[in-house]
Scaffold this active site. Structure first.
Site, PDB file in Angstrom:
ATOM      1  N   SER A  42       2.393  -5.109   7.016  1.00 35.50           N
ATOM      2  CA  SER A  42       2.025  -4.783   5.635  1.00 35.50           C
ATOM      3  C   SER A  42       3.123  -5.221   4.673  1.00 35.50           C
ATOM      4  CB  SER A  42       1.808  -3.282   5.481  1.00 35.50           C
ATOM      5  OG  SER A  42       0.730  -2.846   6.259  1.00 35.50           O
ATOM      6  N   ASP A  48      -3.587 -19.078  12.425  1.00 38.01           N
ATOM      7  CA  ASP A  48      -2.468 -19.719  13.120  1.00 38.01           C
ATOM      8  C   ASP A  48      -2.511 -19.403  14.614  1.00 38.01           C
ATOM      9  OD1 ASP A  48       0.463 -19.941  14.099  1.00 38.01           O
ATOM     10  OD2 ASP A  48       0.512 -20.864  12.104  1.00 38.01           O
ATOM     11  N   HIS A  56       0.851  -1.197   0.000  1.00 39.87           N
ATOM     12  CA  HIS A  56       0.000   0.000   0.000  1.00 39.87           C
ATOM     13  C   HIS A  56       0.880   1.237   0.000  1.00 39.87           C
ATOM     14  CE1 HIS A  56       0.895   0.950   4.198  1.00 39.87           C
ATOM     15  NE2 HIS A  56       0.640  -0.313   4.508  1.00 39.87           N
TER      16      HIS A  56
END
Length: 398
Positions: free
Chosen positions: A348, A333, A206
């Protein structure tokens, strides 16, 4: 035998023509559009599928075939490394206004000159501005000469000019313009991939925006640096978590940054990067190949060790054009949930792998549900990394 009249022939073949019409126009792309709507509704509303019968446009399947031919030989090495990011802006970014105390009261000369937060100062009196230190000598000179500054600004994609009169601050005994400014930015994230032959890489998934203005940073240059995760602030409902990490300026620089786009940061590696899990390259998957179900991500939660964690692809939208929120993922998980609470800031760019193919990167967390968030499809990052050419065949001339 008497031949049927013209009207009778039309009457007899009309049902057949209707059937042919339906079979011809109810194309696979139409069926595909309907089934893809079963995915995550919020994402789908952001990326509507265009009508399959638009003149001059390809169907989703035709576009995918074209791009698959471009991508079938592409192989990249997955990332997962924690990286420090340092950026220098093009010009100097305005991040706030402040009042200057003068004999007649207080005011912000910059605000009076209609300079907005988020504007970038690129020139003053015809002189290019590259750093904050470039501004003070010009302001001092113009203040002493009692002359207004001719300021050239970049606002979005447009350039404009304004006159700015420096004011003498009685308290600090210096000329001021009443603006808070910044020329650098720094933070941490995760590398998504690199291409071993060219050294091109992609990270974050991003755009990097300024923390005060919330607007994308127009970069001049930048660096990615080896980073070590020191601790993690666990996420909770309504409060995103965060990785805490350390990195040493230029001493551990591993590459440059040439682009800051909606799909991440991009550039070239200058040094080799270590990968505990994978040294071999992986093929990539287009958005229409991504399936709902199990997948895994690579990221660092302690030091510099890259680990695999299980996730679930909740929804994936086959995308005809570049868009940032193509997948919804959920962390499954148990260990990652225990350590981070789900997706945290600094994660990210963590690559997502499914069926031995790289399918995208983690990009956002849902604030009210930190176990879930968005992912971006890998093909759009590969385009911005200049590894594949954008597919412009679906553009329509106006």
């Amino acid at each position: 035998m008497q031949r049927p009249g013209k009207n009778k022939w039309i009457y007899l073949i009309s049902p057949l023509l209707s059937l042919v019409f339906m079979l011809f126009f109810i194309s696979p792309s139409f069926i595909h559009a309907e089934t893809s709507m079963q995915g995550y509704k919020e994402v789908f509303q952001d990326h509507p599928i265009l009508p399959f019968f638009n003149k001059g446009e390809r169907t989703n399947n035709e576009n995918s075939d074209k791009q698959y031919q471009d991508l079938e030989d592409v192989r990249i090495i997955p990332g997962g490394q924690s990286i420090g990011v340092q950026l220098e802006t093009k010009g100097v970014l305005v991040v706030g206004h402040h009042k200057v105390k003068e004999s007649e009261g207080t005011k912000s000369p910059g605000e009076a000159a209609k300079i907005n937060v988020g504007d970038t100062i690129v020139e003053i009196n015809g002189q290019k501005i590259n750093h904050m230190t470039d501004i003070k000598p010009i302001v001092d000179h113009s203040g002493k000469e009692n002359k207004a500054l001719q300021v050239k600004l970049k606002r979005g994609d447009k350039f404009m000019e304004t006159n700015l009169q420096p004011v003498f601050d009685k308290k600090e005994k210096a000329y001021k313009i009443g603006l808070y400014i910044r020329d650098t930015a720094a933070g941490i994230g995760t590398m998504t991939f690199y291409e071993p032959k060219s050294g091109k890489y992609g990270a974050l998934g991003h755009v990097i925006s300024d923390m005060d203005t919330k607007k994308p940073i127009d970069i001049k240059q930048g660096s990615i640096i080896h980073s070590s995760v020191t601790s993690i602030e666990k996420g909770d409902n309504g409060l995103p978590g965060e990785k805490q990490a350390s990195f040493q300026t230029q001493e551990k620089r591993i590459g440059n940054i040439t682009k800051n786009t909606d799909f991440g940061i991009f550039g070239k590696l200058e040094k080799g990067v270590n990968h505990e899990k994978y040294e071999e390259s992986f093929p990539v998957a287009l958005s229409h190949e991504v399936k709902e179900g199990p997948a895994k991500i690579l990221t660092v939660v302690d030091g510099e060790k890259i680990e695999e964690f299980e996730v679930e692809i909740i929804s994936s939208v086959p995308q005809k054009s570049a868009s940032t929120k193509g997948m919804v993922i959920q962390i499954t998980d148990p260990r990652l949930l225990e350590v981070t609470g789900g997706i945290v800031q600094g994660m990210s760019g963590s690559p997502i792998i499914q069926n031995d193919k790289i399918i995208g990167a983690v990009t956002h967390v849902f604030v009210n549900d930190p176990t879930s968030g968005y992912g971006v499809h890998i093909e759009w990052m590969l385009e911005d990394a200049d590894i594949i050419e954008p597919d412009n065949d679906n553009e329509v001339a106006a």
